[in-house]
Motif scaffolding. Structure first.
Motif, mmCIF file in Angstrom:
data_model
loop_
_atom_site.group_PDB
_atom_site.id
_atom_site.type_symbol
_atom_site.label_atom_id
_atom_site.label_comp_id
_atom_site.label_asym_id
_atom_site.label_seq_id
_atom_site.Cartn_x
_atom_site.Cartn_y
_atom_site.Cartn_z
ATOM 1 N N SER A 92 -5.280 -3.306 14.369
ATOM 2 C CA SER A 92 -6.552 -2.595 14.467
ATOM 3 C C SER A 92 -6.509 -1.299 13.663
ATOM 4 O O SER A 92 -7.454 -0.968 12.933
ATOM 5 N N TYR A 122 0.794 -1.236 0.000
ATOM 6 C CA TYR A 122 0.000 0.000 0.000
ATOM 7 C C TYR A 122 0.823 1.282 0.000
ATOM 8 O O TYR A 122 0.276 2.358 -0.221
ATOM 9 N N SER A 159 -6.644 -2.104 9.962
ATOM 10 C CA SER A 159 -8.014 -2.422 9.562
ATOM 11 C C SER A 159 -8.823 -1.143 9.357
ATOM 12 O O SER A 159 -9.576 -1.024 8.388
ATOM 13 N N GLY A 160 -8.653 -0.174 10.253
ATOM 14 C CA GLY A 160 -9.370 1.090 10.131
ATOM 15 C C GLY A 160 -8.927 1.910 8.935
ATOM 16 O O GLY A 160 -9.750 2.445 8.194
ATOM 17 N N VAL A 161 -7.618 2.008 8.723
ATOM 18 C CA VAL A 161 -7.093 2.804 7.607
ATOM 19 C C VAL A 161 -7.521 2.207 6.268
ATOM 20 O O VAL A 161 -7.918 2.921 5.344
ATOM 21 N N LEU A 162 -7.467 0.875 6.152
ATOM 22 C CA LEU A 162 -7.818 0.215 4.894
ATOM 23 C C LEU A 162 -9.319 -0.030 4.752
ATOM 24 O O LEU A 162 -9.786 -0.379 3.666
ATOM 25 N N ASP A 163 -10.054 0.119 5.856
ATOM 26 C CA ASP A 163 -11.483 -0.198 5.892
ATOM 27 C C ASP A 163 -11.726 -1.635 5.424
ATOM 28 O O ASP A 163 -12.556 -1.903 4.562
ATOM 29 N N ARG A 164 -10.942 -2.547 6.002
ATOM 30 C CA ARG A 164 -11.041 -3.974 5.690
ATOM 31 C C ARG A 164 -11.055 -4.759 6.996
ATOM 32 O O ARG A 164 -10.470 -4.329 7.988
ATOM 33 N N ALA A 165 -11.663 -5.920 6.943
ATOM 34 C CA ALA A 165 -11.696 -6.779 8.125
ATOM 35 C C ALA A 165 -10.279 -7.252 8.465
ATOM 36 O O ALA A 165 -9.504 -7.600 7.570
ATOM 37 N N GLU A 166 -9.958 -7.277 9.746
ATOM 38 C CA GLU A 166 -8.629 -7.685 10.186
ATOM 39 C C GLU A 166 -8.296 -9.104 9.725
ATOM 40 O O GLU A 166 -7.169 -9.393 9.346
ATOM 41 N N ARG A 197 -2.313 6.344 13.595
ATOM 42 C CA ARG A 197 -3.607 5.897 14.143
ATOM 43 C C ARG A 197 -3.402 4.944 15.324
ATOM 44 O O ARG A 197 -4.218 4.925 16.252
#
Length: 195
Positions: free
Chosen positions: A52, A17, A55-62, A28
């Motif tokens: 965690s 990424y 997951s938030g930055v990518l907006d994907r499930a961990e 974050r």
């Protein structure tokens, strides 16, 4: 948590990424540094916080991210040494599966203070297996799914993998081996410079 694990997460994010996303993840997570040192030991919450935040930055499930990390560890050129270590488990994917129990010990041969969760392979017949992962941190089973999926491709085998869940310190990965020689796998020689 061993710094090598955190460094692997860092490399995955940066290679997949980019550095800007990695910087956003570290901010974050509330960490005041940007890189992990591979040979240091970090508090376990640091790894959880980073995952965690990722997951938030990518907006994907961990869990999806953890599977991607497992795949990355086998397939990315930056981790060819790990791929080689894993491929020493046997000349076929089936033989590799039977060597999973030894994986934490093989990892300690390379890095003496690296503690991986225990893995126990159970064979159920007709190409069906289950890998039982026991560790103090949940999520390793998802990494195993990605790692095994990439290794099946690496060996040229056709396998279906499914994370069956977990409780307490146990996670279960179901493996159905449909064909041992489905396609030609990636080349592999025991010697690094073999001709």
């Amino acid at each position: 948590m061993h710094g090598l694990i955190n460094r692997s997460i860092e490399r995955f994010v940066r290679d997949t990424y980019g550095r800007d996303v990695w910087g956003a993840v570290m901010r974050r997570a509330g960490l005041d540094y940007i890189e992990f040192e591979a040979m240091l030991i970090y508090e376990d919450h640091v790894t959880r916080d980073v995952l965690s935040a990722l997951s938030g930055v990518l907006d994907r499930a961990e869990q999806d991210i953890l599977e991607d990390i497992g795949t990355y560890l086998v397939s990315h050129p930056n981790f060819e040494a790990l791929r080689r270590l894993l491929r020493f488990g046997g000349p076929t994917f089936t033989e590799f599966l039977h060597s999973l129990d030894d994986l934490p010990a093989r990892a300690r041969l390379a890095v003496s203070d690296l503690i991986l969760p225990e893995i126990e392979l159970r064979e159920h017949g007709d190409g069906r297996f289950s890998a039982l992962c026991r560790g103090k941190e949940a999520g390793f089973g998802h990494v195993i799914v990605g790692l095994l999926r990439a290794l099946a491709d690496d060996y040229g085998a056709l396998a279906v993998l499914e994370y069956k869940g977990g409780r307490d310190s146990l996670e279960i990965v179901e493996i159905r081996l449909l064909a041992v020689e489905h396609a030609s796998g990636r080349s592999f020689d025991l010697g690094v410079g073999a001709v």
